[in-house]
Motif scaffolding. Structure first.
Motif, PDB file in Angstrom:
ATOM      1  N   GLU A   1       0.846  -1.186   0.000  1.00 39.98           N
ATOM      2  CA  GLU A   1       0.000   0.000   0.000  1.00 39.98           C
ATOM      3  C   GLU A   1       0.884   1.240   0.000  1.00 39.98           C
ATOM      4  O   GLU A   1       1.963   1.248   0.601  1.00 39.98           O
TER       5      GLU A   1
ATOM      6  N   ARG B   1       3.560  -1.220 -14.627  1.00 43.74           N
ATOM      7  CA  ARG B   1       2.700  -2.379 -14.412  1.00 43.74           C
ATOM      8  C   ARG B   1       3.264  -3.634 -15.061  1.00 43.74           C
ATOM      9  O   ARG B   1       2.908  -4.756 -14.675  1.00 43.74           O
TER      10      ARG B   1
ATOM     11  N   GLU C   1       1.619  -5.494  -7.281  1.00 47.56           N
ATOM     12  CA  GLU C   1       1.516  -4.059  -7.529  1.00 47.56           C
ATOM     13  C   GLU C   1       0.844  -3.380  -6.341  1.00 47.56           C
ATOM     14  O   GLU C   1      -0.234  -3.796  -5.906  1.00 47.56           O
TER      15      GLU C   1
ATOM     16  N   GLU D   1      -1.305  -0.775  -4.066  1.00 50.65           N
ATOM     17  CA  GLU D   1      -2.507   0.032  -4.244  1.00 50.65           C
ATOM     18  C   GLU D   1      -2.384   1.306  -3.422  1.00 50.65           C
ATOM     19  O   GLU D   1      -1.617   1.379  -2.469  1.00 50.65           O
ATOM     20  N   SER D   2      -3.160   2.300  -3.799  1.00 51.15           N
ATOM     21  CA  SER D   2      -3.127   3.556  -3.062  1.00 51.15           C
ATOM     22  C   SER D   2      -3.909   3.448  -1.759  1.00 51.15           C
ATOM     23  O   SER D   2      -5.017   2.916  -1.728  1.00 51.15           O
TER      24      SER D   2
ATOM     25  N   VAL E   1     -11.462   4.775  -3.569  1.00 49.53           N
ATOM     26  CA  VAL E   1     -11.022   3.868  -4.629  1.00 49.53           C
ATOM     27  C   VAL E   1     -11.302   4.536  -5.969  1.00 49.53           C
ATOM     28  O   VAL E   1     -12.462   4.668  -6.380  1.00 49.53           O
TER      29      VAL E   1
ATOM     30  N   ARG F   1       1.037   5.375 -12.834  1.00 51.80           N
ATOM     31  CA  ARG F   1       1.104   4.035 -13.407  1.00 51.80           C
ATOM     32  C   ARG F   1       1.424   4.089 -14.893  1.00 51.80           C
ATOM     33  O   ARG F   1       0.667   4.653 -15.685  1.00 51.80           O
TER      34      ARG F   1
END
Length: 271
Positions: free
Chosen positions: A177, A188, A198, A200-201, A216, A225
């Motif tokens: 995160e 990616r 990968e 996630e924010s 989200v 990205r």
């Protein structure tokens, strides 16, 4: 419609406008502001513009192309050859070779994306230092940003989360995160093999009622990205990352007004 005597011959004027046209590559200059004002717009078959107009600042080029691949060919050494080999394999009906050639084009895009993300992360980090934001990060966030700029594949801040497999068995999986305001640049293509997940924010947004939540969204502000999955996705992600500027133009053949406007643009009319 015919071009005026002062209109340059771009080599696509006699091309069938119903077919993809060869790219036109020009040296970009500060005077090139808009068609009809700073430059002539190439017209395929003297009827339509190319689908893409890309300005590549680091190359000093302006590219007019119908295919995203032709723009990328100006950015990635040897890419045009790889795409040509892929097309030849498809035309020959060789499925296995076509798949291998397609993988080669992906690898070239992903390799380029890795170089771009490292350079981009260095610039992001330098700007964070300059703005004084760097000191607001914790030690782990600073270390991860520095490692990403040095070439390490970004993971974000790792944590264990409960998960369940297809048989209903519970286990913990390691996820990444990124909650810092300083953006983390990602390629990616570096996560397709599954060795690294990968991130996630996790950046929080303050709601009108004062609550802070993780929204989200498709493109969070703290993740840049690059997506080399296919030529168009990569081209668009380079645009979003600020590596190039991109104009897309649709052609409607039966639209007489559109053709009139484009004719005026190519002839340099200001009316």
């Amino acid at each position: 419609m015919s071009t005026s005597p002062t209109t340059p011959d771009f080599g696509v004027e006699q091309h069938d406008p119903a077919l993809p046209a060869p790219a036109v590559v020009l040296v970009n200059t500060p005077e090139m502001k808009s068609p009809g004002h700073g430059y002539h717009l190439p017209l395929v078959g003297r009827k339509r513009p190319h689908s893409f107009e890309a300005v590549l600042p680091e190359k000093g080029l302006r590219v007019f192309a119908d295919r995203a691949e032709d723009v990328l060919a100006q950015l990635i050494d040897g890419y045009a050859t790889l795409e040509s080999q892929h097309a030849e394999a498809i035309a020959a009906g060789n499925v296995e070779e076509a798949a291998q050639r397609e993988l080669a084009t992906f690898d070239a895009r992903s390799k380029h994306a890795t170089t771009v993300r490292k350079d981009l992360q260095k610039k992001i980090n330098a700007q964070a230092h300059k703005d004084g934001i760097w000191s607001s990060l914790d030690a782990e966030e600073q270390q991860l940003l520095t490692a990403a700029a040095d070439g390490e594949v970004p993971t974000g801040v790792l944590f264990l989360a409960p998960a369940e497999d297809d048989l209903g068995n519970l286990f913990e999986e390691e996820l990444g995160e990124w909650s810092a305001i300083v953006p983390l640049a990602l390629n990616r293509g570096e996560y397709v093999d599954g060795d690294v997940r990968e991130p996630e924010s996790g950046m929080e947004t303050e709601m009108p009622d004062g609550r802070r939540v993780v929204a989200v969204v498709e493109r969070p502000a703290n993740l840049v990205r690059l997506d080399p999955l296919d030529p168009y996705s990569y081209l668009k992600s380079l645009e979003r990352a600020g590596i190039l500027t991109l104009t897309e133009r649709d052609y409607v053949a039966e639209d007489a007004l559109y053709e009139q406007v484009m004719a005026a643009a190519v002839n340099g009319d200001d009316d």
